[in-house]
Design a protein around this motif. Structure first.
Motif, PDB file in Angstrom:
ATOM      1  N   GLY A  51       0.712  -0.463   0.028  1.00 38.75           N
ATOM      2  CA  GLY A  51      -0.089  -0.277   0.001  1.00 38.75           C
ATOM      3  C   GLY A  51       0.540   1.432   0.229  1.00 38.75           C
ATOM      4  O   GLY A  51       0.223   2.475  -0.551  1.00 38.75           O
ATOM      5  N   ASP A  52       1.748   0.908   0.530  1.00 39.03           N
ATOM      6  CA  ASP A  52       2.806   2.736   0.737  1.00 39.03           C
ATOM      7  C   ASP A  52       3.821   2.382  -0.745  1.00 39.03           C
ATOM      8  O   ASP A  52       4.163   3.741  -1.030  1.00 39.03           O
ATOM      9  CB  ASP A  52       4.019   2.178   1.647  1.00 39.03           C
ATOM     10  N   PHE A  53       3.255   2.335  -1.482  1.00 36.25           N
ATOM     11  CA  PHE A  53       4.205   2.098  -2.661  1.00 36.25           C
ATOM     12  C   PHE A  53       2.850   2.354  -4.377  1.00 36.25           C
ATOM     13  O   PHE A  53       3.052   2.071  -5.245  1.00 36.25           O
ATOM     14  CB  PHE A  53       4.172   0.665  -3.385  1.00 36.25           C
ATOM     15  N   LEU A  54       1.562   2.310  -3.976  1.00 35.44           N
ATOM     16  CA  LEU A  54       0.472   2.515  -4.756  1.00 35.44           C
ATOM     17  C   LEU A  54       1.036   3.804  -5.287  1.00 35.44           C
ATOM     18  O   LEU A  54       0.279   4.540  -6.663  1.00 35.44           O
ATOM     19  CB  LEU A  54      -0.611   3.158  -3.827  1.00 35.44           C
ATOM     20  N   ARG A  55       1.203   5.365  -4.669  1.00 35.28           N
ATOM     21  CA  ARG A  55       1.194   6.389  -5.068  1.00 35.28           C
ATOM     22  C   ARG A  55       2.358   6.784  -4.865  1.00 35.28           C
ATOM     23  O   ARG A  55       2.610   7.644  -4.438  1.00 35.28           O
ATOM     24  CB  ARG A  55       0.369   7.204  -3.679  1.00 35.28           C
ATOM     25  N   PRO A  75      -0.133  22.747   4.838  1.00 32.03           N
ATOM     26  CA  PRO A  75       0.659  22.207   3.939  1.00 32.03           C
ATOM     27  C   PRO A  75       1.476  21.049   4.400  1.00 32.03           C
ATOM     28  O   PRO A  75       3.055  19.991   3.580  1.00 32.03           O
ATOM     29  CB  PRO A  75       2.113  23.551   4.412  1.00 32.03           C
ATOM     30  N   GLY A  76       1.775  20.760   6.005  1.00 31.62           N
ATOM     31  CA  GLY A  76       2.132  19.623   6.533  1.00 31.62           C
ATOM     32  C   GLY A  76       1.194  18.309   5.870  1.00 31.62           C
ATOM     33  O   GLY A  76       2.411  17.212   4.759  1.00 31.62           O
ATOM     34  N   LYS A  77       0.039  18.045   5.671  1.00 27.96           N
ATOM     35  CA  LYS A  77      -0.610  16.958   4.781  1.00 27.96           C
ATOM     36  C   LYS A  77      -0.046  16.685   2.495  1.00 27.96           C
ATOM     37  O   LYS A  77       0.627  15.740   2.824  1.00 27.96           O
ATOM     38  CB  LYS A  77      -1.458  17.270   4.961  1.00 27.96           C
ATOM     39  N   ILE A  78      -0.048  17.981   2.215  1.00 30.78           N
ATOM     40  CA  ILE A  78       0.593  17.619   1.378  1.00 30.78           C
ATOM     41  C   ILE A  78       2.287  17.334   0.987  1.00 30.78           C
ATOM     42  O   ILE A  78       2.579  16.551   0.202  1.00 30.78           O
ATOM     43  CB  ILE A  78       0.371  19.600   0.525  1.00 30.78           C
ATOM     44  N   ALA A  79       2.874  17.727   1.698  1.00 29.47           N
ATOM     45  CA  ALA A  79       3.866  17.399   2.241  1.00 29.47           C
ATOM     46  C   ALA A  79       4.232  16.181   1.996  1.00 29.47           C
ATOM     47  O   ALA A  79       5.545  15.590   1.710  1.00 29.47           O
ATOM     48  CB  ALA A  79       5.056  18.465   3.036  1.00 29.47           C
ATOM     49  N   ASP A  80       3.952  15.633   2.867  1.00 29.33           N
ATOM     50  CA  ASP A  80       3.632  14.174   3.723  1.00 29.33           C
ATOM     51  C   ASP A  80       3.692  13.330   2.246  1.00 29.33           C
ATOM     52  O   ASP A  80       3.779  12.311   2.393  1.00 29.33           O
ATOM     53  CB  ASP A  80       2.619  14.017   5.069  1.00 29.33           C
ATOM     54  N   GLU A  81       2.431  13.531   1.487  1.00 31.43           N
ATOM     55  CA  GLU A  81       1.817  12.982   0.419  1.00 31.43           C
ATOM     56  C   GLU A  81       3.424  13.642  -0.900  1.00 31.43           C
ATOM     57  O   GLU A  81       3.417  12.480  -1.389  1.00 31.43           O
ATOM     58  CB  GLU A  81       0.768  13.548  -0.031  1.00 31.43           C
ATOM     59  N   TYR A  82       3.900  14.516  -0.951  1.00 32.58           N
ATOM     60  CA  TYR A  82       5.140  14.833  -1.810  1.00 32.58           C
ATOM     61  C   TYR A  82       5.850  13.155  -1.274  1.00 32.58           C
ATOM     62  O   TYR A  82       6.197  13.254  -2.523  1.00 32.58           O
ATOM     63  CB  TYR A  82       5.207  15.502  -1.270  1.00 32.58           C
ATOM     64  N   VAL A  83       5.979  13.087  -0.194  1.00 31.02           N
ATOM     65  CA  VAL A  83       7.816  12.612   0.259  1.00 31.02           C
ATOM     66  C   VAL A  83       7.378  11.242  -0.229  1.00 31.02           C
ATOM     67  O   VAL A  83       7.995  10.104  -1.134  1.00 31.02           O
ATOM     68  CB  VAL A  83       7.734  12.427   1.504  1.00 31.02           C
ATOM     69  N   ARG A  84       5.777  10.773  -0.531  1.00 26.84           N
ATOM     70  CA  ARG A  84       5.082   9.152   0.307  1.00 26.84           C
ATOM     71  C   ARG A  84       5.410   9.187  -1.464  1.00 26.84           C
ATOM     72  O   ARG A  84       5.873   7.879  -1.910  1.00 26.84           O
ATOM     73  CB  ARG A  84       3.881   9.207   1.020  1.00 26.84           C
ATOM     74  N   ALA A  85       5.068  10.162  -1.965  1.00 27.10           N
ATOM     75  CA  ALA A  85       5.464   9.508  -3.596  1.00 27.10           C
ATOM     76  C   ALA A  85       6.780   9.831  -4.732  1.00 27.10           C
ATOM     77  O   ALA A  85       6.276   9.174  -5.446  1.00 27.10           O
ATOM     78  CB  ALA A  85       4.419  10.455  -4.407  1.00 27.10           C
ATOM     79  N   ASN A  86       7.000  10.872  -4.074  1.00 25.93           N
ATOM     80  CA  ASN A  86       8.760  10.314  -4.584  1.00 25.93           C
ATOM     81  C   ASN A  86      10.142  10.614  -3.684  1.00 25.93           C
ATOM     82  O   ASN A  86      11.338  10.093  -3.751  1.00 25.93           O
ATOM     83  CB  ASN A  86       9.524  12.023  -4.548  1.00 25.93           C
ATOM     84  N   GLY A  87       9.814   9.676  -2.289  1.00 23.78           N
ATOM     85  CA  GLY A  87      10.533   9.070  -1.242  1.00 23.78           C
ATOM     86  C   GLY A  87      11.501   8.155  -1.327  1.00 23.78           C
ATOM     87  O   GLY A  87      11.333   7.118  -2.737  1.00 23.78           O
ATOM     88  N   ARG A  88      12.453   8.115  -1.938  1.00 19.42           N
ATOM     89  CA  ARG A  88      13.760   7.430  -2.172  1.00 19.42           C
ATOM     90  C   ARG A  88      14.450   6.424  -0.863  1.00 19.42           C
ATOM     91  O   ARG A  88      14.789   5.117  -2.087  1.00 19.42           O
ATOM     92  CB  ARG A  88      15.013   7.975  -2.421  1.00 19.42           C
TER      93      ARG A  88
END
Length: 230
Positions: A51-55, A75-88
């Protein structure tokens, strides 16, 4: 039965600093849907799952929100979603608020955790150390071991009848249901007031050892339409 009796062990784990690609490859090669994440001290630090790799931005499946909704979310929620979609790395996308259980937890407690938190895996932890993990497959295997096998030893008809009656009464469904048994074949007769009771009554009979067949002769009556005369 306790969690320690059915948990999968040893557990395949992954280091928090592992690249996302490494986690995905490990999950695919081992055919598993989640990985407990351990920190430098070897204790449970989080969980990473399918599930962590769906988005993911690479798939074009990251969340796209309207500007006004981004403003409302903050901003916090948007930042969290960005990290989950682009984290390495694994530690950037893993779930840190892990739902775990003790090896002495009952299976009822494990199922309650899965249901309440809508999760499929529960790591079994003691003093921060992960000892095992229970998945839905582990519960299925445990169920398969205790389900009665076909061709089970037959019992005396009267014993079967009493057992069926007791099973019916265990969910308050047997007051108006009659039970007869002939050579292991059970017939249910009498009144029910809800069609869902019919299936429950049949299941109750099927669960009794020695029952070879169940005949449903129940009739459904509207509530208060049957007058009982003592």
């Amino acid at each position: 039965m306790q969690a320690s009796a059915i948990m999968t062990t040893p557990v395949i784990t992954i280091d928090a600093a592992t690249p996302i690609a490494g986690a995905v490859e490990l999950m695919l090669s081992k055919k598993i849907s989640c990985l407990p994440v351990v920190g430098a001290d070897g204790t449970l630090a989080g969980m990473v799952s399918e599930g962590d790799f769906l988005r993911r931005a690479e798939l074009g499946t990251q969340r796209a929100r309207a500007r006004w909704l981004q403003f409302l979310l903050g901003p916090g929620k948007i930042a969290d979603e960005y990290v989950r979609a682009n984290g390495r790395r694994v530690d950037e996308v893993m779930t840190t608020d892990v739902v775990s259980a003790s090896p002495r937890a009952s299976l009822a407690e494990i199922v309650e955790l899965m249901t309440r938190h809508n999760i499929k895996n529960v790591p079994i932890v003691e003093a921060g150390e992960i000892l095992g993990i229970i998945t839905r497959s582990d519960l299925l295997r445990a169920l398969a071991r205790v389900l009665p096998k076909s061709g089970a030893t037959t019992a005396d008809d009267e014993l079967i009848r009493r057992s069926v009656v007791a099973e019916l009464q265990s969910w308050s469904g047997g007051d108006l249901i009659g039970v007869t048994v002939d050579n292991g074949a059970v017939e249910l007769n009498g009144a029910i007031f809800d069609e869902r009771q019919r299936k429950a009554a049949v299941v109750a009979a099927e669960n009794v050892a020695g029952v070879k067949a169940v005949k449903d002769s129940l009739f459904c009556a509207e509530p208060f339409s049957v007058v009982l005369v003592s």
